[in-house]
Scaffold this active site. Structure first.
Site, PDB file in Angstrom:
ATOM      1  N   ARG A 140      41.784  48.508  52.884  1.00  0.00           N
ATOM      2  CA  ARG A 140      42.093  47.349  54.127  1.00  0.00           C
ATOM      3  C   ARG A 140      41.782  47.870  55.017  1.00  0.00           C
ATOM      4  NH1 ARG A 140      47.219  44.110  52.970  1.00  0.00           N
ATOM      5  NH2 ARG A 140      47.456  45.928  52.279  1.00  0.00           N
ATOM      6  N   CYS A 195      48.716  22.914  41.977  1.00  0.00           N
ATOM      7  CA  CYS A 195      49.630  22.824  41.693  1.00  0.00           C
ATOM      8  C   CYS A 195      50.661  23.171  41.757  1.00  0.00           C
ATOM      9  CB  CYS A 195      49.191  21.811  40.321  1.00  0.00           C
ATOM     10  SG  CYS A 195      50.366  20.146  40.131  1.00  0.00           S
TER      11      CYS A 195
END
Length: 430
Positions: free
Chosen positions: A287, A354
């Protein structure tokens, strides 16, 4: 803004001296954009932080981002690889790393993965004694020796998100510290296992040095016990990765230089105390190197004002960037075509998946947003494109590389056909 991020005379966001709106127009959205020079800068920053110790190697954590262009950039810089799967082994070798530059640290490795690492001559970092027993059987069958180390769980808390803490006592990762001597004793008894080092990894997005200091002290004491009781000298000591980045302006973080300032004295004092031969130190940043080198661009498709809040709907969701849903992660939001304007309204940026949880950014003060505007989510280089999926049958996004004003596509956008190109329908169902 980050040093490689800016605003041009059009009030457009720039990354690597390239207009982000131009990138969105040329390549479409959603679009990941990676700054090559920022990756190189962050790698050198981490590497140079430990220049007071004579033998240090960085093994880039492939799980953070395995875009081939990114891997080639880091190979050029001199990074090795921390890999977790057969696929990551394949990628590390494909971009030109030598087997001795790779350490295989996945948990729950399959026999096929162990056999691949053995055949390629890669260091295998055991996550369990059972794993060692399985590898030894493979070595006997193949008549080959394996280079090995053990991942030791030091049982310290890195004070990060629970899903990112891997060095806790109750974690699934590693061999408990109190069982390390037994594990190494059993490995030494095998004529097929060549012990090279010891490893730990306590977590991810760590923003303080205390947990590293405690864990490193424990690891070096174990190394001392191995020498004293077994006569075993280790070639390397691997402190893992996990150094966090500053996703939010006012949140704490640590620099590699600050970490080195704390760890190197511990290493040196323990070497002297235990009479250790000076080991090579491994670190596995992921990271820290790629996290703030990339942004995600999405286009506004829907504006919805409810009695409670305003939603800005975009053409990407957690299938493109899972971190906000998985970890409650924060990514700064910028209206890329209005980056120099002041905030006027508070909105939630809603993804197009959704699912009720598909909110990419909550309660953000942004310039007034219009249909077709470009939203940029910052610091998206780690665990972004690598975790993207085809959920809701949406193809995965494209990816572009910028470099001092120039840019090019490094990952084509998937098409609808890519959703089914590996599927087969039985004839009886047609």
């Amino acid at each position: 803004m980050r040093p490689h991020i800016g605003v041009n005379e059009k009030n457009h966001l720039t990354i690597g001296e390239v207009d982000a709106v131009e990138l969105a127009e040329d390549f479409g959205t959603p679009l990941y954009v990676v700054d090559e020079m920022r990756i190189r800068e962050r790698y050198q920053e981490f590497h140079d932080a430990f220049d007071d110790y004579p033998k240090v190697e960085l093994k880039y954590a492939y799980k953070a981002n395995t875009s081939l262009a990114v891997l080639h950039i880091l190979r050029q810089e001199g990074a090795g690889a921390d890999v977790l799967s057969a696929g990551e082994i394949y990628l590390a070798l494909k971009v030109g790393l030598k087997p001795e530059q790779i350490i295989f640290t996945g948990n729950n490795k399959t026999d096929e993965e162990l056999e691949l690492a053995l055949e390629k001559g890669i260091i295998i970092n055991f996550d369990a004694i059972h794993e060692m027993e399985r590898l030894e059987r493979i070595c006997v069958a193949k008549g080959k020796k394996a280079m090995v180390s053990f991942r030791v769980n030091p049982a310290v808390s890195p004070r990060t998100h629970p899903h990112l803490a891997t060095g806790l006592r109750e974690s699934k990762f590693g061999i408990p510290a109190e069982e390390a001597l037994e594990a190494y004793t059993r490995a030494m008894e095998s004529e097929y296992l060549e012990i090279r080092g010891i490893h730990m990894h306590i977590g991810s997005q760590i923003t303080g040095t205390k947990a590293y200091e405690e864990a490193a002290s424990k690891l070096l004491d174990i190394a001392g016990a191995l020498k004293e009781k077994l006569g075993l000298g280790l070639e390397f000591i691997d402190f893992g990765g996990g150094v966090g980045i500053r996703y939010e302006k006012d949140k704490p973080y640590i620099t590699p230089r600050e970490l080195a300032k704390k760890l190197i004295p511990i290493v040196e004092s323990k070497i002297e105390k235990h009479g250790l031969k000076e080991p090579t130190l491994y670190f596995e940043p992921g990271r820290y190197i790629v996290g703030d080198a990339s942004i995600l661009l999405m286009r506004v498709s829907t504006l919805k004002q409810t009695p409670y809040k305003k939603f800005v709907g975009v053409d990407g969701g957690f299938h493109v960037l899972p971190r906000p849903v998985f970890y409650g992660a924060y990514h700064k939001a910028v209206v890329a075509n209005k980056a120099g304007l002041r905030g006027e309204e508070r909105v939630d940026i809603a993804g197009n998946v959704c699912e009720s949880g598909d909110i990419l950014a909550r309660d953000r003060l942004l310039p007034r947003i219009d249909d077709g505007d470009i939203i940029a989510l910052m610091d998206a280089g780690a665990y972004g494109i690598i975790m993207a999926s085809q959920y809701n049958s949406r193809p995965r996004p494209a990816e572009a590389l910028v470099n001092r004003g120039s840019y090019e596509l490094i990952r084509q956008r998937e098409g609808i056909d890519d959703l089914i190109n590996k599927q087969r329908v039985p004839r009886r169902l047609r």
